[in-house]
Write a protein that holds these residues in place. Structure first.
Motif, short mmCIF file in Angstrom:
data_model
loop_
_atom_site.label_atom_id
_atom_site.label_comp_id
_atom_site.label_asym_id
_atom_site.label_seq_id
_atom_site.Cartn_x
_atom_site.Cartn_y
_atom_site.Cartn_z
N LYS A 33 0.80 -1.22 0.00
CA LYS A 33 0.00 0.00 0.00
C LYS A 33 0.83 1.28 0.00
O LYS A 33 0.36 2.33 -0.44
CB LYS A 33 -0.92 0.01 1.23
CG LYS A 33 -2.06 -1.00 1.17
CD LYS A 33 -3.02 -0.67 0.02
CE LYS A 33 -4.20 -1.63 -0.01
NZ LYS A 33 -5.13 -1.31 -1.11
N VAL A 34 2.08 1.19 0.48
CA VAL A 34 2.90 2.39 0.61
C VAL A 34 4.08 2.39 -0.36
O VAL A 34 4.26 3.33 -1.14
CB VAL A 34 3.41 2.54 2.07
CG1 VAL A 34 4.33 3.76 2.18
CG2 VAL A 34 2.25 2.66 3.04
N VAL A 35 4.89 1.33 -0.31
CA VAL A 35 6.13 1.31 -1.09
C VAL A 35 5.86 1.00 -2.57
O VAL A 35 6.35 1.69 -3.46
CB VAL A 35 7.12 0.27 -0.52
CG1 VAL A 35 8.41 0.23 -1.36
CG2 VAL A 35 7.45 0.60 0.93
N LEU A 36 5.06 -0.04 -2.81
CA LEU A 36 4.85 -0.49 -4.19
C LEU A 36 4.29 0.60 -5.11
O LEU A 36 4.77 0.76 -6.23
CB LEU A 36 3.94 -1.73 -4.20
CG LEU A 36 3.82 -2.44 -5.56
CD1 LEU A 36 5.17 -2.92 -6.05
CD2 LEU A 36 2.83 -3.61 -5.47
N PRO A 37 3.27 1.37 -4.66
CA PRO A 37 2.77 2.42 -5.55
C PRO A 37 3.85 3.45 -5.92
O PRO A 37 3.83 3.98 -7.04
CB PRO A 37 1.65 3.08 -4.73
CG PRO A 37 1.19 2.00 -3.81
CD PRO A 37 2.44 1.26 -3.45
N ASP A 38 4.78 3.73 -4.98
CA ASP A 38 5.83 4.70 -5.26
C ASP A 38 6.84 4.20 -6.28
O ASP A 38 7.36 4.98 -7.09
CB ASP A 38 6.57 5.05 -3.95
CG ASP A 38 5.76 5.99 -3.08
OD1 ASP A 38 4.78 6.56 -3.60
OD2 ASP A 38 6.10 6.14 -1.89
N ILE A 39 7.13 2.90 -6.24
CA ILE A 39 8.16 2.37 -7.15
C ILE A 39 7.56 1.75 -8.41
O ILE A 39 8.31 1.29 -9.29
CB ILE A 39 9.05 1.32 -6.44
CG1 ILE A 39 8.22 0.09 -6.05
CG2 ILE A 39 9.73 1.93 -5.23
CD1 ILE A 39 9.09 -1.06 -5.50
N MET A 40 6.22 1.75 -8.52
CA MET A 40 5.58 1.12 -9.67
C MET A 40 6.04 1.70 -11.02
O MET A 40 6.23 0.94 -11.98
CB MET A 40 4.06 1.21 -9.56
CG MET A 40 3.31 0.45 -10.65
SD MET A 40 3.80 -1.30 -10.78
CE MET A 40 3.04 -1.95 -9.31
N PRO A 41 6.23 3.02 -11.13
CA PRO A 41 6.73 3.53 -12.42
C PRO A 41 8.08 2.94 -12.81
O PRO A 41 8.32 2.64 -13.98
CB PRO A 41 6.84 5.04 -12.18
CG PRO A 41 5.83 5.33 -11.11
CD PRO A 41 5.87 4.12 -10.21
N GLY A 42 8.96 2.73 -11.81
CA GLY A 42 10.26 2.12 -12.08
C GLY A 42 10.12 0.66 -12.49
O GLY A 42 10.83 0.19 -13.39
#
Length: 625
Positions: free
Chosen positions: A174-183
Motif C-alpha cells: 500500500k505504501v512502497v509499491l505504488p511509489d516504485i511502480m513507475p520504475g
C-alpha cells in the motif's frame, strides 16, 4: 530564416529515419522477390506470411520469450533492488557495480559465457536455455530502473504505516509499491524491448528447431531476405505506430468542452487498452504458447530426426512430405556458413542427426573423427545419384564412406550483355579498367583467392607461399576497380543493372537470368571451383537410422526435382533431372554444364589450420589496402 532552417533540419532527420522503413513497406507490395526490380503491386506476401509456418513460429517464439523473460526478470530484479536498498552503502555500491558489469560487457561475451555454462552443466540447448539467458540478461536493467525510485521513497511513511498496525506485507503493497511502480513498469518495458530485439545471446544459446525473428532473418542472408519478412516488418511498424498514437492521446487544456469529452473518452479507452486488454492478451498468449510448446514437445511414436542445413536450402514441402510419409518428426535448424556450423558439431553440445556441409569442411570433419560411416544398405535411392558426382566426392571423402551428394554448382562470372560488349571467357576481364566500379567480387577468402589463383594458372588449393603472395598482390591490384565485395547482394545488383560483372555461384546465376534475361553466366577457361554440398551424419547422432531414412528420401528423383525447382541449385540426381518439366531449366548449361566446361575445375580441399590461418591473414591484407 532560422525557422526555415529548423524545418529543413527536422525534415532531413525524418527522411534519414523513415526512408528505410518506407522502402521496406513498398517492397512488401512488390510482385517479385528481388529488391532491385519492381514487378507490380501485390498483396500476396501478406497472405503468404500467415501461411509460412517457419516465420510464424519464429514470431511467436520471439514474443513469448520476450514476454516471459520480461515478467520473470522484473519480479527477480525488483526483489533484488529491494534487498540492495536494505544494505549499507558500501555493500550496495559493491552489488551495484557487479550488476552493471553485464550491461557494460559486449553482448557476445554474455552470450558465449552463458552457452559455455549451459554446456558445462549439460543443459540441452533450446527454448529453456534461451529463456534463462534472456532473464539473466534483463535483470540488471530492471534493477537499474527500480533503484532510483526506491531512493525517492520515504522510509518514515512505511514505518508510520507499521506503527498504525499495518503488517509489513500490507504496508509494502500500500505504501512502497505504488511509489516504485513507475520504475517497475519501466524495467518491464525495457526488458521486453531488449529481449525482443536481441540476436547475439539468442544465437549462442538456441538449439535445433528454435528460431526467433532475429535469428531467422540472419539465417536467410545467404539466399536473401524473403518478401514475407518485409510484410511482417510492415505490420509490426504499423502496430507500434498505432500504439504510440493511443498512448499519446490526452485532452488539451484549452479546447472546447466537446473536444475535451472526445479526448477524455479516447484517454479512457487508452487506459482500458493498456490496463485491461493488453494484460489479458498477454495471459492468453502465454496459455496458448504453453499449449503449443507442450504439443510440440511430444515426439512422434516414430521418433525424430534433427537436421542442420544451410538457410533456405530445402523445399519446406519436402519436410512436410517426409513427416507425413514416415511419421518421423523433423527438427530443423539452419546455419549461415561452414565456419559457423563446424564448432557446433565439434563441441557436441547438440546431437544433430544429419548435417549438410561443403566439400572441404567434410574433409576436415573426417580428419577430426567427427563423422559416422553411413550404412548404404539403408539408402537404396543412392542409385539415382550419378556416379560422376560420387567420383568427384572422393576428392574430400576418399572411399565415399561418410557423405551423400545433395547439391552442387560452380563459381563463375555473371555479366550483363548490354554493359559488356565483348566475349567473356576468362577471369582476366575482372582486371579490365574499363569496367572500373562495375565489378562485384565475392566477400569470401577462398572464393576470392580461388579466382586469382586460377587466373595465374595455379591450383585453388595452393599452399605455396609465393603463389599465395602473387594472388594477394593481384587482388590488391584489382581492388580499385571493384565496386563492392558482396555475398548475396550480387544477385540484386546484377538483376538491377547496377554492375556489369559479378563473381557468383551458378544457382544464383540461374535465378538472376530468370529475372533479367540480359544476364549470362560463364565458367572461365582457366577453371574454377566446383563445389559439392553433401549430407553427413555426426558421430554423436542419436537417431542414425532416421538420418539415413531422411537422406534416402532426399535421393528420391521426385524429391530431388522439387528441391531443384525451389532452390535453383544443381542436383546430382540424374533421374531427378530427367523429371524437370521446364525444357529451359532441364537443359540449362548454367545448372548442368557440359563436361568440357568443368575440365579445369577443382573442389576446395581442407588445407589444415595453419594454411587456413595464412589465407585469412593474406585476405585481411587485401581488405585493409
Amino acid at each position: 530564416m532560422k525557422t526555415i532552417a529548423k524545418k529543413i533540419y527536422l525534415a532531413l532527420i525524418c527522411i534519414i529515419l523513415y526512408a528505410p522503413i518506407v522502402t521496406l513497406m513498398v517492397l512488401s507490395f512488390n510482385n517479385t522477390k528481388t529488391r532491385s526490380k519492381w514487378g507490380g503491386f501485390t498483396g500476396k506476401w501478406y497472405v503468404s506470411l500467415f501461411q509460412n509456418k517457419e516465420i510464424m513460429n519464429a514470431l511467436y517464439t520471439t514474443l513469448i520469450i520476450a514476454l516471459l523473460s520480461a515478467l520473470i526478470a522484473t519480479l527477480i530484479g525488483t526483489c533484488a533492488a529491494l534487498g540492495m536498498q536494505a544494505m549499507n552503502s558500501r555493500m550496495r555500491t559493491l552489488f551495484m557495480g557487479v550488476t552493471n558489469i553485464p550491461m557494460l560487457n559486449a553482448d557476445i561475451v554474455t552470450g558465449v559465457s552463458l552457452m559455455l555454462l549451459f554446456i558445462a552443466f549439460r543443459f540441452t540447448l533450446g527454448f529453456k536455455t534461451i529463456l534463462l539467458a534472456h532473464i539473466t540478461f534483463n535483470i540488471p536493467y530492471v534493477i537499474l530502473s527500480v533503484m532510483p525510485k526506491l531512493k525517492q521513497t520515504n522510509r518514515r511513511t512505511y514505518e508510520a504505516a507499521l506503527d498504525l498496525g499495518a503488517s509489513p506485507a500490507y504496508a509494502f503493497f500500500k505504501v512502497v509499491l505504488p511509489d516504485i511502480m513507475p520504475g517497475i513498469f519501466s524495467g518491464f518495458l525495457l526488458s521486453f524491448t531488449m529481449s525482443l530485439d536481441d540476436f547475439v545471446i539468442t544465437h549462442f544459446t538456441k538449439g535445433p528447431g528454435i528460431d526467433t525473428l532475429s535469428t531467422k532473418i540472419y539465417s536467410e542472408v545467404r539466399k536473401g531476405i524473403k518478401p514475407e519478412m518485409y510484410a511482417l516488418s510492415t505490420i509490426m511498424f504499423v502496430t507500434v505506430l498505432l500504439l504510440l498514437i493511443l498512448i499519446n492521446m490526452s485532452p488539451a487544456e484549452k479546447k472546447k468542452v466537446v473536444k475535451i469529452k472526445r479526448f477524455g473518452k479516447a484517454q479512457k479507452f487508452g487506459r482500458f487498452f493498456f490496463q485491461r486488454l493488453v494484460p489479458v492478451a498477454m495471459a492468453v498468449l502465454i496459455i496458448i504458447g504453453g499449449f503449443i510448446y507442450g504439443k510440440n514437445d511430444v515426439i512422434s511414436s516414430h521418433g525424430q530426426v534433427i537436421v542442420y542445413n544451410w538457410g533456405d536450402y530445402i523445399d519446406p514441402d519436402v519436410i512436410d512430405m517426409f513427416e507425413e510419409e514416415t511419421g518421423i518428426d523433423v527438427v530443423y535448424e539452419e546455419f549461415e556458413t561452414n565456419e559457423i556450423m563446424y564448432p557446433k558439431i565439434q563441441s557436441g553440445a547438440i546431437a544433430y542427426d544429419v548435417v549438410c556441409p561443403s566439400d572441404y569442411m567434410i574433409q576436415r570433419m573426417i580428419e577430426n573423427n567427427l563423422l559416422e560411416e553411413i550404412n548404404y544398405d539403408n539408402i537404396p535411392n543412392l542409385k539415382y545419384i550419378d556416379q560422376k558426382y560420387m567420383d568427384l566426392a572422393k576428392g574430400f571423402d576418399p572411399d565415399n564412406k561418410y557423405s551423400v551428394p545433395y547439391l552442387w554448382g560452380t563459381v563463375g562470372i555473371l555479366y550483363n550483355k548490354k554493359m559488356v560488349d565483348e566475349p567473356i571467357d576468362s577471369w582476366g576481364v575482372l582486371w579490365d579498367e574499363k569496367y572500373k566500379d562495375s565489378i562485384l567480387m565475392q566477400d569470401s577468402v577462398r572464393d576470392a583467392f580461388g579466382v586469382a589463383l586460377k587466373y595465374l594458372g595455379y591450383s585453388l588449393n595452393s599452399t605455396d607461399l609465393d603463389e599465395l603472395q602473387a594472388a594477394k598482390n593481384l587482388l590488391i591490384e584489382q581492388k580499385p576497380l571493384v565496386q563492392a565485395y558482396v555475398i548475396d547482394q550480387v544477385r540484386d545488383k546484377m538483376i538491377g543493372n547496377e554492375a556489369a560483372l559479378g563473381v557468383i555461384y551458378s544457382g544464383e546465376a540461374l535465378y538472376c537470368q530468370q529475372e533479367n534475361p540480359n544476364l549470362d553466366y560463364v565458367i572461365p577457361k582457366e577453371g574454377s571451383n566446383l563445389w559439392i554440398d553433401s549430407w553427413v551424419i555426426p558421430k554423436n547422432a542419436e537417431n542414425k537410422d532416421h538420418a539415413e531414412e531422411f537422406i534416402n528420401f532426399l535421393c528420391r528423383p521426385d524429391i530431388a526435382k522439387m528441391n531443384f525447382e525451389y532452390i535453383t541449385y544443381s542436383i546430382p540426381n540424374s533421374a531427378g533431372q530427367a523429371l524437370i518439366e521446364d525444357d529451359y531449366m532441364r537443359n540449362s548449361t548454367i545448372a548442368f554444364p557440359d563436361i568440357d566446361q568443368l575440365k579445369n575445375c577443382e573442389t576446395f580441399n581442407f588445407l589444415g589450420d595453419e594454411n587456413e590461418a595464412l589465407y585469412n591473414e593474406l585476405w585481411r591484407e587485401v581488405k585493409s589496402k
